[in-house]
Scaffold this motif. Structure first.
Motif, PDB file in Angstrom:
ATOM      1  N   PRO A  90      34.020  33.601  35.686  1.00  0.00           N
ATOM      2  CA  PRO A  90      34.101  34.963  35.152  1.00  0.00           C
ATOM      3  C   PRO A  90      32.767  35.603  34.797  1.00  0.00           C
ATOM      4  O   PRO A  90      32.576  36.794  35.042  1.00  0.00           O
ATOM      5  CB  PRO A  90      34.991  34.799  33.910  1.00  0.00           C
ATOM      6  CG  PRO A  90      35.858  33.637  34.245  1.00  0.00           C
ATOM      7  CD  PRO A  90      34.967  32.701  35.019  1.00  0.00           C
ATOM      8  N   GLN A  94      32.574  38.851  37.055  1.00  0.00           N
ATOM      9  CA  GLN A  94      32.852  40.070  36.308  1.00  0.00           C
ATOM     10  C   GLN A  94      31.593  40.695  35.701  1.00  0.00           C
ATOM     11  O   GLN A  94      31.694  41.567  34.842  1.00  0.00           O
ATOM     12  CB  GLN A  94      33.893  39.767  35.231  1.00  0.00           C
ATOM     13  CG  GLN A  94      35.203  39.332  35.847  1.00  0.00           C
ATOM     14  CD  GLN A  94      36.195  38.810  34.829  1.00  0.00           C
ATOM     15  OE1 GLN A  94      35.939  38.762  33.642  1.00  0.00           O
ATOM     16  NE2 GLN A  94      37.354  38.394  35.311  1.00  0.00           N
ATOM     17  N   ARG A 135      33.767  37.239  44.613  1.00  0.00           N
ATOM     18  CA  ARG A 135      33.949  37.714  43.238  1.00  0.00           C
ATOM     19  C   ARG A 135      35.203  38.558  43.094  1.00  0.00           C
ATOM     20  O   ARG A 135      35.658  38.813  41.984  1.00  0.00           O
ATOM     21  CB  ARG A 135      32.709  38.450  42.752  1.00  0.00           C
ATOM     22  CG  ARG A 135      32.595  39.881  43.248  1.00  0.00           C
ATOM     23  CD  ARG A 135      31.289  40.529  42.915  1.00  0.00           C
ATOM     24  NE  ARG A 135      31.062  40.714  41.497  1.00  0.00           N
ATOM     25  CZ  ARG A 135      30.204  41.579  41.004  1.00  0.00           C
ATOM     26  NH1 ARG A 135      29.480  42.347  41.805  1.00  0.00           N
ATOM     27  NH2 ARG A 135      30.031  41.692  39.712  1.00  0.00           N
TER      28      ARG A 135
END
Length: 168
Positions: A90, A94, A135
């Motif tokens: 993450p 992100q 991603r």
């Protein structure tokens, strides 16, 4: 006879309105830009986005359950699924950076000294297209995937020196 006190609280809103003669403070005439827009080098991007958890030298933090990257992270490239994992965690998937900035950041981590001797000689640099594809599917369960990758490393005789040995 009882005396009562009634307090009535009103809503107070503070507001600062720009006046016709307001000017920016010295040095603030140019609006700030985000790290993504600033075009910093990968090393600076690491400091801005990764070092808060992994620390400036990539040592990680056992107390905070953050794995060590220094001299270890490149080993993920030696096992099936490891290359993808490094993009799908993450914090990477992100992040606010563009795909090209993330590719450059990962390549810097893996070749710029942080990964040390752990990066295999067969390392292929990440591309923006690859990062963009990976991603788009961030991990929501890190530990099971990471544990499976660490087990693959053990099976290949790679010492697990991620700073989290014996964690619950």
């Amino acid at each position: 006879m009882a005396i009562g006190v009634v307090l009535v609280a009103g809503v107070v809103r503070a507001q600062s309105l720009p006046g016709p003669h307001n000017r920016p403070a010295p040095g603030n005439a140019t609006p700030a830009v985000t790290p993504r827009e600033a075009g910093y080098r990968p090393r600076v991007n690491f400091q801005l986005e990764c070092s808060g958890c992994h620390l400036a030298d990539g040592a990680g933090s056992r107390a905070n359950d953050v794995p060590r990257m220094k001299d270890f992270v490149g080993h993920f490239l030696e096992v099936e699924g490891g290359r993808e994992f490094l993009v799908r965690v993450p914090g990477v998937a992100q992040s606010s950076y563009t795909d090209a900035q993330l590719a450059a950041l990962l390549n810097w981590i893996l070749t710029g000294g942080m990964a040390g001797e752990s990066t295999p000689e067969t390392f292929r640099p990440y591309t923006a297209a690859e990062v963009g594809r990976l991603r788009g599917d961030p991990l929501d369960q890190i530990d099971p995937v990471r544990n499976a990758l660490l087990e693959r490393m053990r099976q290949r005789g790679i010492a697990i020196e991620d700073g989290l040995a014996g964690r619950p």
